[in-house]
Design a protein around this motif. Structure first.
Motif, mmCIF file in Angstrom:
data_model
loop_
_atom_site.group_PDB
_atom_site.id
_atom_site.type_symbol
_atom_site.label_atom_id
_atom_site.label_comp_id
_atom_site.label_asym_id
_atom_site.label_seq_id
_atom_site.Cartn_x
_atom_site.Cartn_y
_atom_site.Cartn_z
ATOM 1 N N ASN A 157 0.817 -1.243 -0.123
ATOM 2 C CA ASN A 157 0.006 -0.043 0.054
ATOM 3 C C ASN A 157 0.897 1.259 0.091
ATOM 4 O O ASN A 157 0.253 2.251 0.277
ATOM 5 N N ILE A 160 -0.433 4.546 -1.418
ATOM 6 C CA ILE A 160 -2.033 4.559 -1.761
ATOM 7 C C ILE A 160 -2.765 4.865 -0.612
ATOM 8 O O ILE A 160 -2.450 4.504 0.568
ATOM 9 N N THR A 164 -8.785 7.518 -1.720
ATOM 10 C CA THR A 164 -8.708 7.741 -3.267
ATOM 11 C C THR A 164 -8.881 6.553 -3.826
ATOM 12 O O THR A 164 -9.519 6.386 -4.833
ATOM 13 N N LEU A 165 -8.280 5.318 -3.263
ATOM 14 C CA LEU A 165 -8.453 4.094 -3.792
ATOM 15 C C LEU A 165 -10.035 3.654 -3.931
ATOM 16 O O LEU A 165 -10.625 3.128 -4.830
ATOM 17 N N VAL A 168 -11.749 5.432 -6.763
ATOM 18 C CA VAL A 168 -11.099 4.697 -8.274
ATOM 19 C C VAL A 168 -11.932 3.367 -8.188
ATOM 20 O O VAL A 168 -12.595 3.121 -9.173
ATOM 21 N N GLN A 169 -11.915 2.754 -7.205
ATOM 22 C CA GLN A 169 -12.628 1.517 -7.090
ATOM 23 C C GLN A 169 -14.381 1.587 -7.278
ATOM 24 O O GLN A 169 -14.802 0.562 -8.171
ATOM 25 N N THR A 195 -1.260 9.641 -11.032
ATOM 26 C CA THR A 195 -1.680 8.987 -9.990
ATOM 27 C C THR A 195 -2.840 7.970 -10.243
ATOM 28 O O THR A 195 -2.788 6.750 -9.537
ATOM 29 N N THR A 196 -3.470 8.297 -11.276
ATOM 30 C CA THR A 196 -4.511 7.158 -11.659
ATOM 31 C C THR A 196 -3.976 6.032 -12.309
ATOM 32 O O THR A 196 -4.443 4.969 -11.886
ATOM 33 N N ARG A 198 -1.030 4.741 -11.229
ATOM 34 C CA ARG A 198 -0.640 4.052 -10.020
ATOM 35 C C ARG A 198 -1.706 3.276 -9.158
ATOM 36 O O ARG A 198 -1.654 2.174 -8.753
ATOM 37 N N TYR A 199 -2.970 3.828 -9.053
ATOM 38 C CA TYR A 199 -3.945 3.328 -8.333
ATOM 39 C C TYR A 199 -4.736 2.300 -9.237
ATOM 40 O O TYR A 199 -4.900 0.911 -8.524
ATOM 41 N N HIS A 202 -2.414 -0.798 -8.791
ATOM 42 C CA HIS A 202 -2.407 -1.397 -7.666
ATOM 43 C C HIS A 202 -3.751 -2.227 -7.450
ATOM 44 O O HIS A 202 -3.700 -3.306 -7.062
ATOM 45 N N CYS A 203 -4.801 -1.854 -8.189
ATOM 46 C CA CYS A 203 -6.156 -2.552 -8.086
ATOM 47 C C CYS A 203 -5.768 -3.898 -9.060
ATOM 48 O O CYS A 203 -6.419 -4.802 -8.569
#
Length: 233
Positions: A157, A160, A164-165, A168-169, A195-196, A198-199, A202-203
């Motif tokens: 994380n 993260i 914000t996570l 996005v989710q 940033t987008t 990266r998230y 991560h997902c």
């Protein structure tokens, strides 16, 4: 003794991708963004003028193929390394890049984390070459291990933020078959493209999203994200 940053030239005609690469370089303490070339002609001029230590090289350019630059005297004579970043998935191109000494070969659409790992390896590889004047077998093995290191995606994380996570989710919550690109998520959230990405990655790493490539014109696939289908669905 602190070493001088390594100048990096980006050779990429897709402006959004070139800017993402540039932003990654600007945030790296040991690398220095030197400029961007959008064609072979531009690349030849900037190689001669800037004499970078590293080139992030695309293959499909408006006036030819980037791999032809790997035989350029500006790369060979100035000890310039190359990380090949391309949609060229044919073995001939890959083999030619390896034979010509590419430090790494990354397929588009580019994983931000994969490129970041490659840059970190290159910096370490370069620092060891600068500091070691005489090598023993262990030193040589270490250099080869850096260039051929296997990648493992680190789930974590770092960087993260939960709010914000969740934001996005939520874009993928309903309908379940929603498919979005990085630009789509940027437009809906107002986050920066860096940033987008990266998230979203991560997902993917954590199994919330799947990613697929959609191909338009040669060399410019799009990375599309959708909710991961659970078994039985």
């Amino acid at each position: 003794m602190q070493l001088e940053p390594i100048d990096v030239l980006i050779v990429e005609d897709e402006a959004p991708l070139a800017e993402l690469h540039a932003e990654l370089l600007r945030n790296h303490p040991q690398l220095r963004y030197a400029g961007t070339a959008t064609s072979l002609a531009d690349a030849r001029q900037l190689l001669q003028h800037l004499r970078p230590g590293l080139v992030l090289l695309d293959n499909y350019l408006p006036d030819g193929k980037g791999i032809s630059l790997m035989n350029s005297p500006w790369i060979a004579e100035h000890k310039c390394s190359v990380i090949f970043i391309t949609a060229a998935s044919d073995m001939d191109t890959c083999s030619q890049a390896i034979r010509n000494g590419a430090f790494d070969y990354i397929l588009k659409p580019v994983s931000w984390k994969r490129l970041d790992q490659s840059l970190a390896r290159f910096v370490q590889f370069n620092e060891q070459q600068r500091t070691w004047k005489i090598v023993d077998q262990r030193n040589v093995d270490s250099l080869y291990q850096l260039q051929g290191k296997n990648y493992r995606t680190e789930n974590g994380n770092k960087g993260i933020e939960e709010q914000t996570l969740s934001r996005v989710q939520s874009l993928f919550a309903s309908p379940h078959d929603t498919v979005l690109s990085v630009d789509d998520v940027v437009n809906q959230t107002g986050l920066s493209k860096t940033t987008t990405r990266r998230y979203l990655e991560h997902c993917v790493d954590n199994g919330f999203l799947d990613v697929e490539m959609r191909y338009g014109k040669p060399g410019h696939p799009r990375r599309m994200y959708h909710r991961k289908q659970e078994l039985g669905n």
